[in-house]
Design a protein around this motif. Structure first.
Motif, PDB file in Angstrom:
ATOM      1  N   ASP A  18       0.840  -1.191   0.000  1.00 17.36           N
ATOM      2  CA  ASP A  18       0.000   0.000   0.000  1.00 17.36           C
ATOM      3  C   ASP A  18       0.879   1.246   0.000  1.00 17.36           C
ATOM      4  O   ASP A  18       2.033   1.215   0.440  1.00 17.36           O
ATOM      5  N   PHE A  19       0.310   2.358  -0.457  1.00 15.29           N
ATOM      6  CA  PHE A  19       1.000   3.651  -0.413  1.00 15.29           C
ATOM      7  C   PHE A  19      -0.042   4.741  -0.215  1.00 15.29           C
ATOM      8  O   PHE A  19      -1.088   4.728  -0.859  1.00 15.29           O
ATOM      9  N   LEU A  29      -4.032   7.369  -2.434  1.00 18.05           N
ATOM     10  CA  LEU A  29      -3.829   6.060  -1.810  1.00 18.05           C
ATOM     11  C   LEU A  29      -3.828   5.015  -2.910  1.00 18.05           C
ATOM     12  O   LEU A  29      -4.693   5.035  -3.792  1.00 18.05           O
ATOM     13  N   LEU A  30      -2.849   4.109  -2.852  1.00 16.80           N
ATOM     14  CA  LEU A  30      -2.746   3.027  -3.824  1.00 16.80           C
ATOM     15  C   LEU A  30      -2.536   1.714  -3.087  1.00 16.80           C
ATOM     16  O   LEU A  30      -1.876   1.676  -2.037  1.00 16.80           O
ATOM     17  N   ASP A  31      -3.092   0.656  -3.645  1.00 17.02           N
ATOM     18  CA  ASP A  31      -2.955  -0.692  -3.097  1.00 17.02           C
ATOM     19  C   ASP A  31      -2.394  -1.573  -4.208  1.00 17.02           C
ATOM     20  O   ASP A  31      -3.097  -1.941  -5.141  1.00 17.02           O
ATOM     21  N   LEU A  53       4.278   5.084  -8.508  1.00 17.81           N
ATOM     22  CA  LEU A  53       3.108   5.641  -9.176  1.00 17.81           C
ATOM     23  C   LEU A  53       2.400   6.639  -8.263  1.00 17.81           C
ATOM     24  O   LEU A  53       1.978   7.718  -8.717  1.00 17.81           O
ATOM     25  N   GLY A  54       2.284   6.318  -6.981  1.00 15.63           N
ATOM     26  CA  GLY A  54       1.611   7.220  -6.053  1.00 15.63           C
ATOM     27  C   GLY A  54       2.332   8.544  -5.896  1.00 15.63           C
ATOM     28  O   GLY A  54       1.709   9.611  -5.884  1.00 15.63           O
ATOM     29  N   GLY A  55       3.657   8.489  -5.780  1.00 10.51           N
ATOM     30  CA  GLY A  55       4.424   9.720  -5.646  1.00 10.51           C
ATOM     31  C   GLY A  55       4.326  10.597  -6.881  1.00 10.51           C
ATOM     32  O   GLY A  55       4.163  11.830  -6.789  1.00 10.51           O
ATOM     33  N   SER A  98      -2.026  -1.655  -9.513  1.00 11.26           N
ATOM     34  CA  SER A  98      -2.410  -0.982  -8.270  1.00 11.26           C
ATOM     35  C   SER A  98      -3.782  -0.348  -8.409  1.00 11.26           C
ATOM     36  O   SER A  98      -4.136   0.175  -9.469  1.00 11.26           O
ATOM     37  N   THR A  99      -4.555  -0.403  -7.332  1.00 13.56           N
ATOM     38  CA  THR A  99      -5.748   0.427  -7.236  1.00 13.56           C
ATOM     39  C   THR A  99      -5.288   1.872  -7.052  1.00 13.56           C
ATOM     40  O   THR A  99      -4.135   2.135  -6.676  1.00 13.56           O
ATOM     41  N   VAL A 100      -6.185   2.808  -7.267  1.00  9.51           N
ATOM     42  CA  VAL A 100      -5.861   4.225  -7.083  1.00  9.51           C
ATOM     43  C   VAL A 100      -7.076   4.959  -6.529  1.00  9.51           C
ATOM     44  O   VAL A 100      -8.180   4.820  -7.048  1.00  9.51           O
TER      45      VAL A 100
END
Length: 273
Positions: A18-19, A29-31, A53-55, A98-100
């Protein structure tokens, strides 16, 4: 911004895929996900994919406030691809995904984007909650996971059935009639759920990975309103502690059949003034 974040890996010492992060007026938030036991084709790994990807997504949505969130996500997916397509084989069916969930607050409206089975929980000034979740993955999963749910979580038979299930699920990824999730192909961003909500109407916005929503959507122990009460009074860490306690009370998945006895769990709670 008044933001509280808590995150735990599924098991101590295990990589957390997660992130979650926040910047001025925005949060993501990503999973991350792969296929259990399968080679991803990526030398960096799932946690690297979701955090990178989250950053990049958080940077993009804050740097370009007029660009729609789906466009920002597509740009970020392409940027991540450019970082490792020369060193990794992104044609693998099990390539990291990843989810987003992303939100961005402007003067008048809160924009949101949800892709995959993570959840955005919005609470208005009157305490009413609205949970926005991309149900397509769950709908596909329900058609395929019957053999998994009949077996004790963690048993060899369960692990084998889970591997077959995830392999079948991967075959329906990012295609019509299946589900959409962030991976090597930026076109998945076009299929995200997006919308806007008046900022003045909101009290909070909470971003949750599916490991943090189990008390509501898997275990039926809490409501979204009760989840919000815990977040407001004790914070995200207490919410995750309660999820872990429930998981440990049913380690074999007899009461609540599930793929993983415990999952990475992350919650980002943003109180809006």
């Amino acid at each position: 911004m008044n933001v509280a974040i808590a995150s735990l890996p599924a098991e101590p010492g295990q990589a957390n895929e997660d992130f979650a992060a926040a910047a001025s007026g925005a949060a993501v938030l990503l999973d991350g996900a792969g296929v259990a036991g399968a080679d991803t084709g990526c030398t960096h790994g799932i946690a690297w994919f979701s955090s990178t990807l989250g950053g990049l997504l958080l940077s993009t949505i804050t740097a370009h406030p007029a660009r729609p969130l789906a466009g920002c996500l597509a740009d970020s997916i392409r940027a991540v691809r450019s970082l490792h397509e020369d060193s990794c084989d992104l044609s693998y069916r099990a390539s990291p995904t990843s989810t987003v969930v992303a939100v961005r607050a402007g003067a008048e409206a809160l924009e949101y984007l949800v892709l995959g089975d993570s959840t955005l929980l919005l609470a208005d000034q009157d305490g009413k909650t609205t949970a926005i979740t991309d149900q397509r993955l769950d709908e596909v999963g329900k058609r395929l996971r019957g053999p998994v749910d009949e077996l004790p979580t963690g048993s060899p038979e369960h692990a084998a059935a889970l591997a077959d299930y995830r392999d079948a699920l991967t075959g329906l990824r990012n295609r019509p009639g299946g589900f959409w999730i962030a991976g090597p192909d930026s076109r998945a961003a076009d299929h995200a759920l997006t919308g806007t909500v008046p900022v003045a109407s909101l009290a909070s916005a909470t971003l949750l990975s599916d490991g943090a929503t189990r008390l509501v959507d898997s275990f039926d122990l809490d409501t979204w309103e009760e989840t919000l009460t815990v977040l407001g009074s004790s914070g995200p860490a207490e919410l995750i502690r309660r999820v872990r306690a429930a998981e440990l009370d049913d380690p074999d998945g007899r009461r609540w059949p599930r793929g993983k006895a415990q999952d990475d769990a992350t919650a980002l709670h943003w109180t809006l003034s």
